[in-house]
Write a protein that holds these residues in place. Structure first.
Motif, mmCIF file in Angstrom:
data_model
loop_
_atom_site.group_PDB
_atom_site.id
_atom_site.type_symbol
_atom_site.label_atom_id
_atom_site.label_comp_id
_atom_site.label_asym_id
_atom_site.label_seq_id
_atom_site.Cartn_x
_atom_site.Cartn_y
_atom_site.Cartn_z
ATOM 1 N N LEU A 57 0.861 -1.148 0.001
ATOM 2 C CA LEU A 57 0.199 0.403 0.071
ATOM 3 C C LEU A 57 0.900 1.609 0.022
ATOM 4 O O LEU A 57 1.625 1.458 0.949
ATOM 5 N N GLU A 101 -1.431 -2.514 -3.925
ATOM 6 C CA GLU A 101 -0.693 -3.125 -5.513
ATOM 7 C C GLU A 101 0.578 -4.279 -5.629
ATOM 8 O O GLU A 101 0.243 -5.101 -4.781
ATOM 9 N N CYS A 107 -7.852 -1.241 2.887
ATOM 10 C CA CYS A 107 -8.381 -1.223 1.219
ATOM 11 C C CYS A 107 -9.171 -1.547 0.435
ATOM 12 O O CYS A 107 -9.516 -2.820 0.898
ATOM 13 N N THR A 117 -4.872 -2.589 -8.205
ATOM 14 C CA THR A 117 -4.166 -1.989 -9.293
ATOM 15 C C THR A 117 -2.565 -3.340 -8.937
ATOM 16 O O THR A 117 -2.734 -3.416 -8.515
ATOM 17 N N ASP A 164 -3.108 6.183 -0.922
ATOM 18 C CA ASP A 164 -4.630 6.218 -0.916
ATOM 19 C C ASP A 164 -5.297 4.491 0.110
ATOM 20 O O ASP A 164 -4.347 3.572 0.761
ATOM 21 N N ASP A 165 -6.411 4.102 -0.611
ATOM 22 C CA ASP A 165 -6.346 2.415 0.057
ATOM 23 C C ASP A 165 -6.540 1.997 -1.020
ATOM 24 O O ASP A 165 -7.121 0.710 -1.588
ATOM 25 N N TRP A 166 -5.865 2.416 -2.091
ATOM 26 C CA TRP A 166 -4.784 1.182 -3.717
ATOM 27 C C TRP A 166 -3.896 -0.061 -2.761
ATOM 28 O O TRP A 166 -3.247 0.444 -2.616
ATOM 29 N N ARG A 176 -9.131 -0.615 -3.032
ATOM 30 C CA ARG A 176 -9.320 -0.868 -4.633
ATOM 31 C C ARG A 176 -7.830 -1.614 -5.053
ATOM 32 O O ARG A 176 -6.384 -1.876 -4.318
#
Length: 234
Positions: free
Chosen positions: A140, A147, A184, A188, A143-145, A186
Protein backbone atom coordinates in the motif's frame (compact mmCIF):
# COMPACT_ATOMS: atom_id res chain seq x y z
CA UNK A 1 -7.56 -19.67 9.19
CA UNK A 2 -6.94 -19.64 12.92
CA UNK A 3 -3.40 -19.51 14.21
CA UNK A 4 -2.36 -22.58 16.18
CA UNK A 5 -1.25 -20.23 18.96
CA UNK A 6 -2.53 -16.65 19.44
CA UNK A 7 0.02 -14.12 18.23
CA UNK A 8 2.18 -12.12 20.62
CA UNK A 9 3.20 -8.49 19.98
CA UNK A 10 6.72 -7.22 19.58
CA UNK A 11 8.83 -4.44 18.07
CA UNK A 12 10.84 -5.06 14.91
CA UNK A 13 14.55 -4.44 15.30
CA UNK A 14 15.54 -5.55 11.81
CA UNK A 15 14.67 -7.92 8.98
CA UNK A 16 17.77 -9.56 7.53
CA UNK A 17 18.87 -12.38 5.23
CA UNK A 18 15.34 -12.19 3.74
CA UNK A 19 13.90 -14.89 5.97
CA UNK A 20 14.96 -13.72 9.43
CA UNK A 21 13.72 -10.96 11.73
CA UNK A 22 15.04 -9.74 15.05
CA UNK A 23 12.21 -8.69 17.36
CA UNK A 24 11.96 -7.31 20.89
CA UNK A 25 9.06 -8.80 22.83
CA UNK A 26 6.93 -6.93 25.38
CA UNK A 27 9.04 -8.31 28.27
CA UNK A 28 12.26 -6.99 26.71
CA UNK A 29 13.48 -10.35 25.39
CA UNK A 30 15.15 -10.28 21.95
CA UNK A 31 14.17 -13.19 19.69
CA UNK A 32 14.89 -14.29 16.14
CA UNK A 33 11.76 -15.07 14.14
CA UNK A 34 11.26 -16.73 10.78
CA UNK A 35 10.11 -14.21 8.16
CA UNK A 36 7.97 -16.19 5.68
CA UNK A 37 8.19 -13.66 2.89
CA UNK A 38 10.76 -13.55 0.05
CA UNK A 39 9.57 -10.21 -1.35
CA UNK A 40 10.75 -6.69 -0.70
CA UNK A 41 8.10 -6.07 2.02
CA UNK A 42 8.12 -2.42 1.04
CA UNK A 43 6.73 -0.29 3.87
CA UNK A 44 6.55 -3.23 6.29
CA UNK A 45 10.10 -3.69 7.54
CA UNK A 46 11.13 -0.42 9.21
CA UNK A 47 12.84 -0.74 12.61
CA UNK A 48 10.41 0.15 15.39
CA UNK A 49 7.40 -1.31 13.57
CA UNK A 50 4.91 -3.16 15.73
CA UNK A 51 4.73 -6.82 14.68
CA UNK A 52 2.94 -9.96 15.76
CA UNK A 53 4.67 -13.33 16.12
CA UNK A 54 3.32 -16.85 16.37
CA UNK A 55 5.10 -18.88 19.09
CA UNK A 56 5.68 -22.59 18.67
CA UNK A 57 7.09 -25.39 20.80
CA UNK A 58 7.85 -27.74 17.91
CA UNK A 59 11.19 -29.44 18.69
CA UNK A 60 11.77 -29.88 14.94
CA UNK A 61 11.78 -26.12 14.37
CA UNK A 62 14.99 -24.22 15.02
CA UNK A 63 13.19 -20.90 15.43
CA UNK A 64 10.49 -20.67 18.10
CA UNK A 65 8.67 -17.71 16.53
CA UNK A 66 7.18 -17.00 13.12
CA UNK A 67 6.39 -13.48 11.98
CA UNK A 68 2.78 -13.39 10.79
CA UNK A 69 1.45 -9.80 10.97
CA UNK A 70 2.81 -6.25 10.77
CA UNK A 71 0.94 -3.30 12.21
CA UNK A 72 1.96 -0.03 10.52
CA UNK A 73 -0.04 2.91 11.84
CA UNK A 74 -2.36 0.63 13.77
CA UNK A 75 -3.47 -1.29 10.66
CA UNK A 76 -3.15 -5.07 10.64
CA UNK A 77 -1.29 -6.55 7.65
CA UNK A 78 -0.63 -10.24 7.06
CA UNK A 79 2.92 -10.77 5.77
CA UNK A 80 3.09 -14.58 5.49
CA UNK A 81 2.97 -15.45 1.78
CA UNK A 82 1.68 -18.95 2.57
CA UNK A 83 -1.43 -17.66 4.32
CA UNK A 84 -3.48 -16.72 1.20
CA UNK A 85 -3.53 -20.30 -0.10
CA UNK A 86 -4.75 -21.59 3.25
CA UNK A 87 -7.55 -19.08 3.59
CA UNK A 88 -8.57 -19.40 -0.06
CA UNK A 89 -8.81 -23.17 0.34
CA UNK A 90 -11.15 -22.70 3.31
CA UNK A 91 -13.23 -20.16 1.39
CA UNK A 92 -13.46 -22.29 -1.77
CA UNK A 93 -14.54 -25.36 0.17
CA UNK A 94 -17.18 -23.27 1.96
CA UNK A 95 -18.22 -21.75 -1.41
CA UNK A 96 -17.61 -18.23 -0.13
CA UNK A 97 -15.84 -16.99 -3.27
CA UNK A 98 -18.91 -15.81 -5.16
CA UNK A 99 -17.48 -16.16 -8.66
CA UNK A 100 -16.48 -19.78 -7.98
CA UNK A 101 -19.28 -20.92 -5.67
CA UNK A 102 -20.72 -23.39 -8.20
CA UNK A 103 -17.70 -25.70 -7.92
CA UNK A 104 -17.89 -28.54 -5.41
CA UNK A 105 -14.48 -30.18 -5.79
CA UNK A 106 -11.33 -28.31 -4.78
CA UNK A 107 -7.92 -29.87 -5.52
CA UNK A 108 -4.74 -28.04 -4.49
CA UNK A 109 -1.35 -28.20 -6.20
CA UNK A 110 -2.30 -29.90 -9.47
CA UNK A 111 0.35 -30.15 -12.19
CA UNK A 112 -0.20 -28.00 -15.26
CA UNK A 113 1.69 -25.79 -17.68
CA UNK A 114 5.48 -26.13 -17.85
CA UNK A 115 6.84 -27.67 -14.66
CA UNK A 116 4.20 -25.82 -12.65
CA UNK A 117 1.44 -26.63 -10.21
CA UNK A 118 -1.74 -24.59 -10.17
CA UNK A 119 -2.76 -23.51 -6.69
CA UNK A 120 -6.28 -24.92 -7.09
CA UNK A 121 -8.14 -26.89 -9.72
CA UNK A 122 -11.91 -26.67 -9.31
CA UNK A 123 -14.24 -29.15 -10.95
CA UNK A 124 -18.00 -29.64 -11.15
CA UNK A 125 -20.05 -31.80 -13.54
CA UNK A 126 -21.41 -29.72 -16.40
CA UNK A 127 -18.94 -26.85 -15.87
CA UNK A 128 -15.53 -26.13 -17.42
CA UNK A 129 -12.63 -26.86 -15.12
CA UNK A 130 -11.41 -23.73 -13.30
CA UNK A 131 -7.68 -23.17 -12.78
CA UNK A 132 -7.04 -20.75 -9.90
CA UNK A 133 -3.72 -19.08 -9.10
CA UNK A 134 -3.45 -17.14 -5.82
CA UNK A 135 -1.17 -14.16 -5.20
CA UNK A 136 -0.42 -12.48 -1.90
CA UNK A 137 -0.83 -8.69 -1.81
CA UNK A 138 0.45 -6.45 0.99
CA UNK A 139 1.70 -3.31 -0.75
CA UNK A 140 0.00 0.00 0.00
CA UNK A 141 1.64 3.23 -1.17
CA UNK A 142 -1.27 5.65 -1.60
CA UNK A 143 -4.84 6.12 -0.43
CA UNK A 144 -6.60 2.74 -0.28
CA UNK A 145 -4.92 1.21 -3.34
CA UNK A 146 -3.57 -2.30 -2.87
CA UNK A 147 -0.82 -3.03 -5.40
CA UNK A 148 0.95 -6.08 -6.79
CA UNK A 149 3.78 -6.99 -7.04
CA UNK A 150 6.13 -5.38 -4.49
CA UNK A 151 9.19 -6.54 -6.47
CA UNK A 152 10.00 -8.19 -9.79
CA UNK A 153 8.28 -11.58 -10.13
CA UNK A 154 9.26 -13.56 -13.20
CA UNK A 155 7.43 -16.55 -11.75
CA UNK A 156 4.26 -14.50 -11.43
CA UNK A 157 4.38 -13.53 -15.10
CA UNK A 158 4.91 -17.18 -16.05
CA UNK A 159 1.73 -18.12 -14.19
CA UNK A 160 -0.26 -15.55 -16.15
CA UNK A 161 0.89 -16.99 -19.47
CA UNK A 162 0.10 -20.52 -18.28
CA UNK A 163 -3.39 -19.46 -17.24
CA UNK A 164 -3.86 -18.00 -20.73
CA UNK A 165 -3.01 -21.41 -22.17
CA UNK A 166 -5.74 -22.98 -20.02
CA UNK A 167 -8.31 -20.56 -21.44
CA UNK A 168 -7.16 -21.45 -24.97
CA UNK A 169 -7.83 -25.11 -24.11
CA UNK A 170 -11.43 -24.31 -23.16
CA UNK A 171 -11.09 -24.05 -19.37
CA UNK A 172 -11.71 -21.18 -16.98
CA UNK A 173 -8.62 -19.50 -15.54
CA UNK A 174 -8.65 -17.15 -12.58
CA UNK A 175 -5.94 -15.01 -10.99
CA UNK A 176 -7.04 -14.31 -7.42
CA UNK A 177 -5.21 -11.53 -5.59
CA UNK A 178 -5.57 -11.83 -1.82
CA UNK A 179 -5.07 -8.47 -0.11
CA UNK A 180 -3.78 -8.99 3.42
CA UNK A 181 -3.56 -5.23 4.06
CA UNK A 182 -6.70 -4.23 5.95
CA UNK A 183 -8.42 -1.01 4.89
CA UNK A 184 -7.66 -1.34 1.18
CA UNK A 185 -10.62 -0.72 -1.08
CA UNK A 186 -9.18 -1.07 -4.60
CA UNK A 187 -6.60 -3.21 -6.38
CA UNK A 188 -4.21 -2.23 -9.16
CA UNK A 189 -0.77 -3.11 -10.51
CA UNK A 190 2.54 -1.69 -9.28
CA UNK A 191 3.58 -1.26 -12.89
CA UNK A 192 6.60 0.86 -12.03
CA UNK A 193 8.06 -1.97 -9.95
CA UNK A 194 7.63 -4.70 -12.58
CA UNK A 195 6.64 -3.56 -16.11
CA UNK A 196 7.05 -7.10 -17.45
CA UNK A 197 4.43 -8.40 -15.04
CA UNK A 198 2.03 -5.64 -16.09
CA UNK A 199 2.54 -6.62 -19.72
CA UNK A 200 1.83 -10.26 -18.91
CA UNK A 201 -1.26 -9.24 -16.92
CA UNK A 202 -2.77 -7.32 -19.84
CA UNK A 203 -2.03 -10.14 -22.27
CA UNK A 204 -3.67 -12.66 -19.93
CA UNK A 205 -6.71 -10.46 -19.39
CA UNK A 206 -7.13 -10.09 -23.16
CA UNK A 207 -6.83 -13.87 -23.50
CA UNK A 208 -9.76 -14.32 -21.12
CA UNK A 209 -8.12 -14.88 -17.73
CA UNK A 210 -10.45 -13.63 -14.99
CA UNK A 211 -8.88 -11.17 -12.53
CA UNK A 212 -10.28 -11.10 -8.98
CA UNK A 213 -9.20 -9.38 -5.77
CA UNK A 214 -10.45 -10.15 -2.27
CA UNK A 215 -9.61 -8.48 1.01
CA UNK A 216 -8.89 -10.11 4.36
CA UNK A 217 -9.87 -9.69 7.99
CA UNK A 218 -6.67 -9.86 10.05
CA UNK A 219 -6.42 -10.26 13.82
CA UNK A 220 -3.98 -11.84 16.33
CA UNK A 221 -6.22 -14.91 16.41
CA UNK A 222 -7.00 -15.53 12.74
CA UNK A 223 -6.96 -14.34 9.15
CA UNK A 224 -10.01 -14.93 6.97
CA UNK A 225 -11.03 -14.03 3.44
CA UNK A 226 -13.36 -11.04 3.38
CA UNK A 227 -15.24 -9.54 0.44
CA UNK A 228 -14.24 -8.69 -3.12
CA UNK A 229 -12.77 -5.36 -4.15
CA UNK A 230 -12.64 -3.63 -7.54
CA UNK A 231 -9.75 -4.51 -9.84
CA UNK A 232 -8.79 -1.32 -11.66
CA UNK A 233 -6.11 -1.65 -14.33
CA UNK A 234 -6.15 0.44 -17.51
Amino acid sequence: MRFQTPLVPGTLIRRYKRFLAEVELADGAIVTAHCPNPGSMMGLKAPGLKVWLEPNDDPKKKLKYGWRVAEPGGVMVGIDTATPNRIVKEALEARRVTELADYGTVRPEVKYGTNSRVDFLLTEPGLPDAYVEVKNVHLLRRDDWAEFPDSVTTRGAKHLYELSDMVAQGHRAIMLYVVQYMGCGRFTLAEDLDPAYAKAYRAAREAGVEMLAYGCDVSPEEITLAGPMPVIVD
